[in-house]
Design an enzyme around this catalytic site. Structure first.
Site, PDB file in Angstrom:
ATOM      1  N   MET A   1      28.239  29.810  30.910  1.00 24.23           N
ATOM      2  CA  MET A   1      27.452  28.838  31.670  1.00 24.23           C
ATOM      3  C   MET A   1      27.070  29.418  33.032  1.00 24.23           C
ATOM      4  SD  MET A   1      28.721  25.073  30.600  1.00 24.23           S
ATOM      5  CE  MET A   1      30.085  24.946  31.725  1.00 24.23           C
TER       6      MET A   1
ATOM      7  N   HIS B   1      31.965  35.533  36.947  1.00 23.56           N
ATOM      8  CA  HIS B   1      33.068  36.163  37.677  1.00 23.56           C
ATOM      9  C   HIS B   1      33.679  37.222  36.766  1.00 23.56           C
ATOM     10  CE1 HIS B   1      35.498  33.673  35.070  1.00 23.56           C
ATOM     11  NE2 HIS B   1      34.920  32.578  35.548  1.00 23.56           N
TER      12      HIS B   1
ATOM     13  N   HIS C   1      34.241  36.473  32.951  1.00 18.04           N
ATOM     14  CA  HIS C   1      33.053  36.630  32.105  1.00 18.04           C
ATOM     15  C   HIS C   1      32.730  38.110  31.883  1.00 18.04           C
ATOM     16  CE1 HIS C   1      31.981  32.676  34.212  1.00 18.04           C
ATOM     17  NE2 HIS C   1      31.990  32.336  32.949  1.00 18.04           N
TER      18      HIS C   1
HETATM   19  P1  AMP Z   1      32.155  29.352  30.957  1.00 17.60           P
HETATM   20  O1  AMP Z   1      31.035  29.998  31.683  1.00 17.60           O
HETATM   21  O2  AMP Z   1      33.192  28.733  31.853  1.00 17.60           O
HETATM   22  O3  AMP Z   1      31.694  28.417  29.853  1.00 17.60           O
HETATM   23  O4  AMP Z   1      32.933  30.519  30.217  1.00 17.60           O
HETATM   24  C1  AMP Z   1      32.264  31.390  29.340  1.00 17.60           C
HETATM   25  C2  AMP Z   1      33.285  32.219  28.590  1.00 17.60           C
HETATM   26  O5  AMP Z   1      34.058  32.977  29.528  1.00 17.60           O
HETATM   27  C3  AMP Z   1      34.286  31.371  27.781  1.00 17.60           C
HETATM   28  O6  AMP Z   1      34.558  32.023  26.552  1.00 17.60           O
HETATM   29  C4  AMP Z   1      35.488  31.367  28.679  1.00 17.60           C
HETATM   30  O7  AMP Z   1      36.707  31.182  27.990  1.00 17.60           O
HETATM   31  C5  AMP Z   1      35.426  32.751  29.290  1.00 17.60           C
HETATM   32  N1  AMP Z   1      36.183  32.790  30.541  1.00 17.60           N
HETATM   33  C6  AMP Z   1      36.012  31.987  31.624  1.00 17.60           C
HETATM   34  N2  AMP Z   1      36.930  32.276  32.563  1.00 17.60           N
HETATM   35  C7  AMP Z   1      37.699  33.274  32.069  1.00 17.60           C
HETATM   36  C8  AMP Z   1      38.822  34.005  32.558  1.00 17.60           C
HETATM   37  N3  AMP Z   1      39.348  33.762  33.756  1.00 17.60           N
HETATM   38  N4  AMP Z   1      39.345  34.974  31.778  1.00 17.60           N
HETATM   39  C9  AMP Z   1      38.825  35.215  30.549  1.00 17.60           C
HETATM   40  N5  AMP Z   1      37.777  34.561  30.029  1.00 17.60           N
HETATM   41  C10 AMP Z   1      37.213  33.608  30.768  1.00 17.60           C
END
Ligand code: AMP
Length: 282
Positions: free
Chosen positions: A33, A37, A40
């Site tokens: 999304m 960081h 990702h």
């Molecule tokens: P999001 O943008 O929050 O929807 O996350 C996108 C992807 O990145 C998802 O598969 C999350 O689980 C992964 N993700 C987000 N934060 C972390 C983190 N700190 N460590 C590993 N994967 C992450």
């Protein structure tokens, strides 16, 4: 500087993927999304190791937010995200708008049962249908060989695995361990909401999780250990704890003690910011 193509329509995405396929390249997909960081980027780096071509997606999916949640203020910084993806060597960014993903008349929802009865499925009733629907769409739009998901969102990872098996979607789901800040706080786009004082307070979360996991590993009953840990969270300044639960790793069913493969899951608020995390116990 490596080339990063940017596409905003499903047709352009498919045309680019078709080109990769013609050249015999394997394809990895990293759905996000945005507000990227190092968590990702670790997914993207893993995808680079396994695949000849890597596609990242940025789409703040309205279907996974309830009306009371933070959709409107969810952090967005596409220019910074593009620079980061370029540095990592991602080949293609798919960044559709809401109308491209959910055109007028869109009426389909993917509902995954079982796993979604617990944890975030309780505190965020529409969340997993939104996630399952958008992930199904992204997988069918890009048709990658592998798709990468973080253990930070462990329930989401298990839901996606279940859905891909149940619907025979031909993709390998690859899990990536949680990337943390120096004090142990799991990296999250939502950490950007925290004021400096709240950020300091938030470092109690990994500390309390660590201590609680250590106690649970001794095998005693979870209920009193978890009650004490909730007390510590409140004392540390967490305003509300949606859940702090020990669950079976495969089914996510709550368990009374850590006898088989299990994880400790937490969702707690610092001010208006909801933080989630999970740690393996056994
Ligand atoms: P999001 O943008 O929050 O929807 O996350 C996108 C992807 O990145 C998802 O598969 C999350 O689980 C992964 N993700 C987000 N934060 C972390 C983190 N700190 N460590 C590993 N994967 C992450």
């Amino acid at each position: 500087m490596p080339q990063l193509e940017i596409v905003r329509t499903v047709a352009d995405l498919r045309a680019q993927v078709a080109q990769y396929r013609r050249s015999g390249a394997s394809v990895g997909l990293v759905p996000t999304m945005g507000a990227l960081h190092d968590g990702h980027l670790t997914l993207a780096r893993s995808a680079k190791l396994d695949n000849a071509r890597v596609i990242a997606t940025i789409f703040v999916n309205p279907k996974q937010f309830s009306p009371t949640e933070d959709l409107a203020r969810y952090p967005r910084d596409e220019a910074a995200d593009i620079a980061l993806l370029r540095d990592v060597g991602v080949d293609l960014l798919f960044a559709p708008d809401v109308g491209e993903m959910y055109p007028e008349g869109f009426s389909t929802s993917v509902a995954v049962g079982g796993l979604t009865q617990y944890l975030d499925g309780v505190s965020r009733p529409n969340f997993f249908a939104g996630v399952a629907t958008v992930v199904t769409k992204l997988l069918l739009q890009a048709m990658p060989d592998r798709a990468y998901f973080g253990e930070k969102d462990f329930q989401q990872l298990q839901v996606v695995r279940r859905m891909v098996r149940d619907l025979n979607i031909p993709v390998a789901i690859i899990a990536v361990p949680t990337i943390r800040e120096a004090d142990g706080l799991a990296m999250s786009s939502r950490n950007r909401y925290l004021s400096p004082a709240q950020r300091k307070m938030a470092s109690a979360l990994p500390q309390i999780m660590h201590d609680t996991v250590t106690e649970l590993r001794a095998g005693g009953l979870a209920a009193p250990i978890i009650a004490a840990a909730k007390g510590r969270l409140h004392k540390a300044g967490f305003d509300r704890v949606d859940y702090l639960e020990l669950c079976d790793e495969a089914t996510l069913h709550p368990v009374p003690a850590a006898r088989g493969p299990s994880r400790l899951f937490v969702a707690a608020y610092v001010g208006a910011t909801r933080l989630i995390d999970n740690w393996p116990v056994v």
